[in-house]
Design a protein around this motif. Structure first.
Motif, PDB file in Angstrom:
ATOM      1  N   ALA A  87      -3.405 -19.098  -2.846  1.00 21.75           N
ATOM      2  CA  ALA A  87      -2.561 -17.952  -2.484  1.00 21.75           C
ATOM      3  C   ALA A  87      -1.225 -18.429  -1.911  1.00 21.75           C
ATOM      4  CB  ALA A  87      -3.298 -17.067  -1.477  1.00 21.75           C
ATOM      5  N   ARG A  88      -1.274 -19.449  -1.060  1.00 20.31           N
ATOM      6  CA  ARG A  88      -0.032 -19.979  -0.472  1.00 20.31           C
ATOM      7  C   ARG A  88       0.855 -20.600  -1.552  1.00 20.31           C
ATOM      8  NH1 ARG A  88      -3.470 -21.510   3.807  1.00 20.31           N
ATOM      9  NH2 ARG A  88      -3.719 -23.610   2.958  1.00 20.31           N
ATOM     10  N   GLU A  89       0.242 -21.343  -2.469  1.00 22.50           N
ATOM     11  CA  GLU A  89       1.005 -21.993  -3.535  1.00 22.50           C
ATOM     12  C   GLU A  89       1.785 -20.973  -4.363  1.00 22.50           C
ATOM     13  OE1 GLU A  89       0.151 -24.417  -7.701  1.00 22.50           O
ATOM     14  OE2 GLU A  89      -1.413 -24.374  -6.152  1.00 22.50           O
ATOM     15  N   PHE A  90       1.162 -19.832  -4.613  1.00 27.63           N
ATOM     16  CA  PHE A  90       1.795 -18.801  -5.431  1.00 27.63           C
ATOM     17  C   PHE A  90       2.522 -17.754  -4.583  1.00 27.63           C
ATOM     18  CE2 PHE A  90      -1.061 -20.720  -8.439  1.00 27.63           C
ATOM     19  CZ  PHE A  90      -0.420 -20.585  -9.654  1.00 27.63           C
ATOM     20  N   ASN A  91       2.560 -17.999  -3.280  1.00 25.16           N
ATOM     21  CA  ASN A  91       3.317 -17.127  -2.365  1.00 25.16           C
ATOM     22  C   ASN A  91       2.790 -15.689  -2.374  1.00 25.16           C
ATOM     23  OD1 ASN A  91       5.400 -17.087  -0.398  1.00 25.16           O
ATOM     24  ND2 ASN A  91       6.772 -16.060  -1.839  1.00 25.16           N
ATOM     25  N   LYS A  92       1.449 -15.552  -2.373  1.00 22.00           N
ATOM     26  CA  LYS A  92       0.807 -14.240  -2.383  1.00 22.00           C
ATOM     27  C   LYS A  92      -0.002 -14.041  -1.100  1.00 22.00           C
ATOM     28  CE  LYS A  92       1.808 -13.904  -6.862  1.00 22.00           C
ATOM     29  NZ  LYS A  92       2.905 -13.054  -7.361  1.00 22.00           N
ATOM     30  N   PRO A  93       0.028 -12.838  -0.537  1.00 23.42           N
ATOM     31  CA  PRO A  93      -0.836 -12.564   0.627  1.00 23.42           C
ATOM     32  C   PRO A  93      -2.303 -12.553   0.209  1.00 23.42           C
ATOM     33  CG  PRO A  93       0.247 -10.560  -0.116  1.00 23.42           C
ATOM     34  CD  PRO A  93       0.851 -11.685  -0.905  1.00 23.42           C
ATOM     35  N   LEU A  94      -3.163 -12.938   1.131  1.00 23.13           N
ATOM     36  CA  LEU A  94      -4.603 -13.021   0.871  1.00 23.13           C
ATOM     37  C   LEU A  94      -5.361 -12.053   1.770  1.00 23.13           C
ATOM     38  CD1 LEU A  94      -7.205 -14.355  -0.273  1.00 23.13           C
ATOM     39  CD2 LEU A  94      -6.975 -16.089   1.538  1.00 23.13           C
ATOM     40  N   THR A  95      -6.172 -11.208   1.143  1.00 20.31           N
ATOM     41  CA  THR A  95      -7.068 -10.329   1.892  1.00 20.31           C
ATOM     42  C   THR A  95      -8.498 -10.651   1.514  1.00 20.31           C
ATOM     43  OG1 THR A  95      -7.636  -8.031   2.411  1.00 20.31           O
ATOM     44  CG2 THR A  95      -6.837  -8.455   0.203  1.00 20.31           C
ATOM     45  N   ARG A 103      -6.644 -19.031  -8.942  1.00 20.03           N
ATOM     46  CA  ARG A 103      -5.495 -19.599  -9.659  1.00 20.03           C
ATOM     47  C   ARG A 103      -5.197 -18.803 -10.931  1.00 20.03           C
ATOM     48  NH1 ARG A 103      -2.527 -23.899  -9.180  1.00 20.03           N
ATOM     49  NH2 ARG A 103      -3.826 -24.601  -7.455  1.00 20.03           N
ATOM     50  N   THR A 104      -6.251 -18.380 -11.612  1.00 16.76           N
ATOM     51  CA  THR A 104      -6.072 -17.590 -12.830  1.00 16.76           C
ATOM     52  C   THR A 104      -5.371 -16.277 -12.521  1.00 16.76           C
ATOM     53  OG1 THR A 104      -8.077 -18.567 -13.777  1.00 16.76           O
ATOM     54  CG2 THR A 104      -7.266 -16.542 -14.782  1.00 16.76           C
ATOM     55  N   VAL A 105      -5.854 -15.589 -11.495  1.00 18.24           N
ATOM     56  CA  VAL A 105      -5.267 -14.305 -11.110  1.00 18.24           C
ATOM     57  C   VAL A 105      -3.845 -14.493 -10.581  1.00 18.24           C
ATOM     58  CG1 VAL A 105      -5.430 -12.416  -9.436  1.00 18.24           C
ATOM     59  CG2 VAL A 105      -7.466 -13.145 -10.696  1.00 18.24           C
ATOM     60  N   ALA A 106      -3.647 -15.493  -9.733  1.00 17.82           N
ATOM     61  CA  ALA A 106      -2.330 -15.706  -9.120  1.00 17.82           C
ATOM     62  C   ALA A 106      -1.267 -16.060 -10.151  1.00 17.82           C
ATOM     63  CB  ALA A 106      -2.423 -16.803  -8.064  1.00 17.82           C
ATOM     64  N   SER A 107      -1.683 -16.667 -11.257  1.00 19.76           N
ATOM     65  CA  SER A 107      -0.719 -17.100 -12.271  1.00 19.76           C
ATOM     66  C   SER A 107      -0.167 -15.940 -13.099  1.00 19.76           C
ATOM     67  CB  SER A 107      -1.372 -18.125 -13.213  1.00 19.76           C
ATOM     68  OG  SER A 107      -2.386 -17.522 -14.000  1.00 19.76           O
ATOM     69  N   LYS A 144       0.225  -9.057  -7.283  1.00 17.67           N
ATOM     70  CA  LYS A 144       0.986  -8.898  -6.040  1.00 17.67           C
ATOM     71  C   LYS A 144       0.293  -9.527  -4.837  1.00 17.67           C
ATOM     72  CE  LYS A 144       4.023  -6.386  -8.210  1.00 17.67           C
ATOM     73  NZ  LYS A 144       5.345  -6.960  -8.543  1.00 17.67           N
ATOM     74  N   ALA A 145      -1.036  -9.625  -4.891  1.00 10.11           N
ATOM     75  CA  ALA A 145      -1.801 -10.170  -3.761  1.00 10.11           C
ATOM     76  C   ALA A 145      -3.126 -10.701  -4.288  1.00 10.11           C
ATOM     77  CB  ALA A 145      -2.037  -9.092  -2.707  1.00 10.11           C
ATOM     78  N   HIS A 197       0.849  -1.197   0.000  1.00  6.83           N
ATOM     79  CA  HIS A 197       0.000   0.000   0.000  1.00  6.83           C
ATOM     80  C   HIS A 197       0.887   1.250   0.000  1.00  6.83           C
ATOM     81  CE1 HIS A 197      -2.850  -3.068   1.271  1.00  6.83           C
ATOM     82  NE2 HIS A 197      -3.831  -2.221   1.039  1.00  6.83           N
ATOM     83  N   GLN A 198       1.155   1.760  -1.180  1.00  5.13           N
ATOM     84  CA  GLN A 198       2.025   2.919  -1.325  1.00  5.13           C
ATOM     85  C   GLN A 198       1.286   4.022  -2.081  1.00  5.13           C
ATOM     86  OE1 GLN A 198       5.733   1.779  -3.180  1.00  5.13           O
ATOM     87  NE2 GLN A 198       5.844  -0.118  -2.013  1.00  5.13           N
ATOM     88  N   PRO A 199       0.976   5.128  -1.425  1.00  2.23           N
ATOM     89  CA  PRO A 199       0.316   6.233  -2.120  1.00  2.23           C
ATOM     90  C   PRO A 199       1.105   6.660  -3.358  1.00  2.23           C
ATOM     91  CG  PRO A 199       0.264   6.604   0.246  1.00  2.23           C
ATOM     92  CD  PRO A 199       1.162   5.410   0.013  1.00  2.23           C
ATOM     93  N   GLY A 200       0.408   6.679  -4.486  1.00  7.09           N
ATOM     94  CA  GLY A 200       1.064   7.028  -5.735  1.00  7.09           C
ATOM     95  C   GLY A 200       1.633   5.839  -6.484  1.00  7.09           C
ATOM     96  N   ASN A 201       1.770   4.705  -5.805  1.00  4.55           N
ATOM     97  CA  ASN A 201       2.214   3.455  -6.428  1.00  4.55           C
ATOM     98  C   ASN A 201       1.340   2.337  -5.870  1.00  4.55           C
ATOM     99  OD1 ASN A 201       3.721   1.531  -7.867  1.00  4.55           O
ATOM    100  ND2 ASN A 201       5.208   1.315  -6.215  1.00  4.55           N
ATOM    101  N   PRO A 202       0.046   2.396  -6.177  1.00  2.65           N
ATOM    102  CA  PRO A 202      -0.936   1.543  -5.493  1.00  2.65           C
ATOM    103  C   PRO A 202      -0.836   0.065  -5.838  1.00  2.65           C
ATOM    104  CG  PRO A 202      -1.951   2.674  -7.345  1.00  2.65           C
ATOM    105  CD  PRO A 202      -0.578   3.246  -7.200  1.00  2.65           C
ATOM    106  N   VAL A 203      -1.229  -0.762  -4.883  1.00  2.00           N
ATOM    107  CA  VAL A 203      -1.430  -2.176  -5.164  1.00  2.00           C
ATOM    108  C   VAL A 203      -2.748  -2.304  -5.924  1.00  2.00           C
ATOM    109  CG1 VAL A 203      -2.534  -2.561  -2.893  1.00  2.00           C
ATOM    110  CG2 VAL A 203      -1.616  -4.496  -4.196  1.00  2.00           C
ATOM    111  N   VAL A 204      -2.738  -3.062  -7.015  1.00  5.20           N
ATOM    112  CA  VAL A 204      -3.932  -3.256  -7.839  1.00  5.20           C
ATOM    113  C   VAL A 204      -4.438  -4.677  -7.612  1.00  5.20           C
ATOM    114  CG1 VAL A 204      -4.893  -3.220 -10.168  1.00  5.20           C
ATOM    115  CG2 VAL A 204      -3.056  -1.625  -9.550  1.00  5.20           C
ATOM    116  N   LEU A 205      -5.667  -4.779  -7.127  1.00  5.74           N
ATOM    117  CA  LEU A 205      -6.249  -6.065  -6.763  1.00  5.74           C
ATOM    118  C   LEU A 205      -7.362  -6.439  -7.739  1.00  5.74           C
ATOM    119  CD1 LEU A 205      -6.450  -5.404  -2.927  1.00  5.74           C
ATOM    120  CD2 LEU A 205      -4.715  -6.739  -4.146  1.00  5.74           C
ATOM    121  N   THR A 206      -7.173  -7.559  -8.417  1.00  5.33           N
ATOM    122  CA  THR A 206      -8.192  -8.070  -9.343  1.00  5.33           C
ATOM    123  C   THR A 206      -8.946  -9.192  -8.621  1.00  5.33           C
ATOM    124  OG1 THR A 206      -6.461  -9.456 -10.323  1.00  5.33           O
ATOM    125  CG2 THR A 206      -6.991  -7.395 -11.438  1.00  5.33           C
TER     126      THR A 206
END
Length: 266
Positions: A79-87, A34-38, A43-44, A16-25
């Protein structure tokens, strides 16, 4: 006491960086996750409660905690398989079942949530905005529970439905400031489909007032919304798409089905 899971929380928080946002699909089941994580740029992983509910044949307001937990348990291993944080889009925390539900999704692997200030069932049996102090208390309860579960850096994206309820932007901003003061890491001001979202000027005002710690929903199903680059230039820290991926997937599948069924080829 911290845990290995807390490293994922730290990763999510740092994104979470103002001006360099995390983009969540946003996703709704294991296949979409799995589609998104691949995708390397992902990033998450983030869920959308509307889409989770729809996949179970429910309206968003009828989503049950049981269905929510089941979806998280299906998505978390991806999420764990692809080493991504889950919200997780956790609505208002399912009322009085906040602690029960939160512990369940953290045990499944979640390291962050969306938490709304609109209660589906308040004391009078009707939905409405929580008093600011009550919403703050719920944020603090979440952080306390998460710390007990070994995730002290748990990330809360505190959503306010003030605009959707016909309140002015100034109230939405003040609620957002109060939620940040209570320990939320970011604020999601929801404009809502009925309102037609919110204008660039409003986004700029809110982003400046909140120091960029703002989540904005990217419009993809309908045209006319701000782009990722424009939102980055404004200075927001988080962009999401909610259920729009699911809605576009439905349209694509319908088109393919029509092509198959209307084909003259045997």
């Amino acid at each position: 006491m911290s845990s290995p899971q807390n490293e994922f929380a730290k990763t999510l928080k740092a994104l979470h960086q103002p001006g360099n946002p995390v983009v969540l699909t946003n996703v709704w089941d294991a296949i979409s996750a799995r589609t998104v994580a691949s995708i390397p740029e992902t990033k998450a992983i983030a869920t959308a409660s509307y889409a989770v509910a729809a996949a179970a044949g429910l309206q968003d307001e009828d989503l049950t905690l049981e269905v929510e937990i089941a979806a998280v348990r299906a998505i978390a291993p991806v999420a764990r398989e692809f080493n991504k944080p889950l919200t997780v889009d956790f609505q208002d925390g399912f009322g009085e079942r906040l602690e029960e539900g939160l512990r369940a999704i953290i045990k499944a692997g979640a390291v962050g949530i969306n938490l709304e200030d609109y209660g589906r069932e308040l004391s009078d049996g009707k939905g409405g905005l929580y008093d600011v102090s009550v919403a703050q208390d719920r944020i603090q309860r979440v952080l306390k529970i998460a710390a007990e579960e070994g995730v002290p850096d748990f990330v809360i994206n505190a959503r306010t439905d003030a605009l959707l309820e016909g309140r002015p932007l100034s109230e939405a901003i003040e609620r957002g400031k109060a939620f940040l003061a209570a320990g939320a890491h970011n604020v999601f001001i929801w404009g809502g489909r009925a309102r037609g979202g919110w204008s660039r000027q409003e986004v700029e005002e809110a982003s400046k007032a909140l120091g960029g710690r703002l989540n904005v929903s990217l419009r993809r199903v309908v045209s006319g919304g701000l782009t990722v680059q424009e939102l980055s230039d404004i200075g927001v820290a988080r962009i999401s798409v909610g259920p729009q991926l699911m809605q576009r997937t439905q349209a694509a599948v319908a088109e393919e089905i029509a092509s198959i069924l209307r084909s003259d080829k045997v």
